[in-house]
Enzyme design. Structure first.
Site, mmCIF file in Angstrom:
data_model
loop_
_atom_site.group_PDB
_atom_site.id
_atom_site.type_symbol
_atom_site.label_atom_id
_atom_site.label_comp_id
_atom_site.label_asym_id
_atom_site.label_seq_id
_atom_site.Cartn_x
_atom_site.Cartn_y
_atom_site.Cartn_z
ATOM 1 N N ASP A 131 -7.625 19.088 -13.580
ATOM 2 C CA ASP A 131 -7.836 17.574 -13.944
ATOM 3 C C ASP A 131 -7.495 17.808 -15.642
ATOM 4 O O ASP A 131 -8.193 18.386 -16.298
ATOM 5 C CB ASP A 131 -9.239 17.272 -13.830
ATOM 6 C CG ASP A 131 -9.843 16.095 -14.461
ATOM 7 O OD1 ASP A 131 -9.135 15.356 -15.256
ATOM 8 O OD2 ASP A 131 -10.941 15.456 -13.724
ATOM 9 N N ARG A 160 0.881 -1.310 0.114
ATOM 10 C CA ARG A 160 -0.148 -0.043 0.044
ATOM 11 C C ARG A 160 1.013 1.226 -0.123
ATOM 12 O O ARG A 160 0.669 2.367 -0.755
ATOM 13 C CB ARG A 160 -0.974 0.096 1.159
ATOM 14 C CG ARG A 160 -1.793 1.436 1.225
ATOM 15 C CD ARG A 160 -2.938 1.444 2.170
ATOM 16 N NE ARG A 160 -2.825 0.282 3.419
ATOM 17 C CZ ARG A 160 -2.285 0.774 4.373
ATOM 18 N NH1 ARG A 160 -1.378 1.766 4.601
ATOM 19 N NH2 ARG A 160 -2.201 -0.147 5.530
ATOM 20 N N LYS A 174 -8.744 6.699 -19.198
ATOM 21 C CA LYS A 174 -9.005 7.225 -20.471
ATOM 22 C C LYS A 174 -8.062 7.212 -21.299
ATOM 23 O O LYS A 174 -7.443 6.114 -21.789
ATOM 24 C CB LYS A 174 -9.655 8.758 -20.341
ATOM 25 C CG LYS A 174 -10.833 8.859 -18.980
ATOM 26 C CD LYS A 174 -11.979 8.125 -19.226
ATOM 27 C CE LYS A 174 -12.946 8.155 -17.978
ATOM 28 N NZ LYS A 174 -13.198 9.115 -17.464
ATOM 29 N N TYR A 216 -16.129 17.112 -14.417
ATOM 30 C CA TYR A 216 -16.668 15.698 -14.464
ATOM 31 C C TYR A 216 -17.962 15.410 -13.607
ATOM 32 O O TYR A 216 -17.610 15.892 -12.227
ATOM 33 C CB TYR A 216 -15.394 14.824 -14.356
ATOM 34 C CG TYR A 216 -16.074 13.393 -14.496
ATOM 35 C CD1 TYR A 216 -16.163 12.822 -15.392
ATOM 36 C CD2 TYR A 216 -15.781 12.776 -13.117
ATOM 37 C CE1 TYR A 216 -16.482 11.402 -15.267
ATOM 38 C CE2 TYR A 216 -16.132 11.287 -13.062
ATOM 39 C CZ TYR A 216 -16.446 10.642 -14.201
ATOM 40 O OH TYR A 216 -16.912 9.339 -14.223
HETATM 41 C C1 LIG Z 1 -13.747 9.606 -15.915
HETATM 42 C C2 LIG Z 1 -13.021 10.924 -15.360
HETATM 43 C C3 LIG Z 1 -12.762 10.950 -14.302
HETATM 44 C C4 LIG Z 1 -12.991 10.018 -13.122
HETATM 45 O O1 LIG Z 1 -12.145 8.877 -13.394
HETATM 46 P P1 LIG Z 1 -12.531 7.183 -13.061
HETATM 47 O O2 LIG Z 1 -11.088 6.612 -13.379
HETATM 48 O O3 LIG Z 1 -13.618 7.100 -13.771
HETATM 49 O O4 LIG Z 1 -12.613 7.191 -11.674
HETATM 50 C C5 LIG Z 1 -12.508 12.380 -13.682
HETATM 51 N N1 LIG Z 1 -12.264 13.320 -14.517
HETATM 52 C C6 LIG Z 1 -12.579 13.271 -15.938
HETATM 53 C C7 LIG Z 1 -12.252 14.406 -16.665
HETATM 54 C C8 LIG Z 1 -12.959 12.076 -16.332
HETATM 55 O O5 LIG Z 1 -13.324 11.925 -17.631
#
Ligand SMILES: *Cc1c(COP(=O)(O)O)cnc(C)c1O
Length: 383
Positions: free
Chosen positions: A170, A46, A195, A98
């Protein structure tokens, strides 16, 4: 080293022990201690695992951070970052972040005493208006999800710095290949590795990095204390995905540009959102702060009531949540990814019920165009 080389050779890209050109999957929870009370570099997975460390060093190097952190999902990464704040603290955030980030703040952190104001973060006056004595951070996404709004990150981060706020970006939609927020003045970058970074729709992961040593220590403390870390198998898979980010992203962008122009010229389409279009309100800023305009396109049909028919008629393009994979994915934010945002809030930020978001994949462009054409012709037949 240029970025496309760093994607492959950055961080820890080989196994120092054997010379293996792919960092092995260290599928272990613990490590032998030779002397009592003197653990080696790794003591428990961890707190640290060599496969995860390779990925963490890689994201730090790609974004220009001092330390990287890998988590079990993008939201786990965002949760850990938000753990840096205390009850009573206030955050300013972009109004089309998001949906899951909004839900995390509204349903998890607000009850614990964290407050926030959502504004159109393209306007400095709106940021000014939201500032309180308790504001501690500015949280941004650019390009935003799903409307692909472009925020001037350099200007916003400079404003935040003047007011002693931490800027968190982000960077999921752009990836470090197209945009590097830390170089533009941000303090922390978060990613959903699920993504574009993973890129093959086969894993869920999150990453974070910072160029501030003190923040890095605090994030490390929360990562270990909360424990939402990424396992070694997925750490390996994500590092493998990142190696091909440059070629994939170039292919995504090339297709997205063609699709955006195709949609602009289609009589069944009312509006197209793509920062690469010269009439996109953020085009100039995007051209300045990004290496390209990305692979995401959003659009509205002239007849909103046909949205379900349209997305269900597609055969190559898959109706599914998520984005950034090699395959094209389409979705309707109001019903799918952004359903957790109340309708009034969605409409204020411009996310109409008929909005469609397309993550343009790297398939042959002719197949994508023919698929869209087929779905449009189904709409015509129904009249
Ligand atoms: C998908 C996404 C998230 C969240 O990520 P997860 O891996 O699904 O928890 C956060 N910010 C953006 C812009 C996203 O597209």
């Amino acid at each position: 080293m240029h970025l496309s080389t760093k994607l492959i050779h950055g961080g820890i890209s080989e196994d120092p022990l054997t010379g293996a050109v792919s960092v092995p999957i260290y599928q272990t929870s613990t490590y032998r201690q030779k002397k009592l009370g003197q653990p080696g570099e790794f003591e428990y997975s961890r707190s640290g695992n060599p496969t995860r460390l390779a990925l963490e060093e890689l994201i730090a190097e790609l974004e220009g951070g001092v330390k990287g952190f890998a988590f079990g999902s993008g939201l786990a990464a965002i949760h850990t970052i938000l753990s840096l704040f205390q009850p009573g603290d206030h955050l300013i955030l972009g109004d089309d972040v998001y949906g899951g980030t909004f839900r995390l703040l509204e349903k998890v952190f607000k009850p614990l005493g964290l407050s926030y104001t959502m504004v159109d973060s393209r306007e400095l006056s709106q940021l000014e208006g939201a500032l309180t004595d308790h504001t501690k951070a500015l949280y941004l996404e650019s390009p935003s999800n799903p409307l692909l709004k472009i925020i001037d990150l350099e200007k916003s981060a400079a404003w935040a710095k003047e007011h002693d706020l931490i800027t968190i970006v982000d960077n999921t939609f752009a990836t470090p290949y197209l945009q590097q927020p830390l170089a533009l003045g941000a303090d922390i970058v978060v990613h959903s590795g699920t993504k574009y970074l993973g890129g093959h729709s086969d894993l869920v992961a999150g990453l974070a990095t910072t160029n501030n040593q003190e923040l890095a220590e605090r994030i490390g403390f929360y990562q270990n204390s909360v424990g939402g870390v990424l396992g070694p198998q997925d750490s390996w898979l994500l590092q493998r995905g990142i190696k091909t980010l440059a070629v994939r992203m170039d292919a995504h962008q090339k297709n997205a540009e063609i699709i955006a122009n195709f949609l602009v010229n289609h009589s069944a389409v009312a509006k197209v959102y793509y920062p690469g279009l010269t009439d996109h309100p953020g085009h100039e800023i995007a051209a300045k702060q990004m290496r390209g305009f990305g692979g995401m396109v959003a659009f509205e049909l002239v007849d909103e009531s046909k949205v379900a028919n349209f997305v269900e008629s597609l055969e190559v393009i898959t109706l599914a949540e998520s984005l950034g994979g090699v395959e094209s994915l389409i979705e309707v934010p109001a019903v799918m990814t952004h359903a957790s945002i109340p309708k009034e809030k969605r409409e204020i930020s411009g996310i109409r019920d008929g909005l469609i978001r397309l993550s343009v994949g790297i398939e042959d462009i002719t197949d994508l165009q023919e698929d869209l054409e087929r779905a449009f012709s189904v709409l015509n037949e129904e009249r």
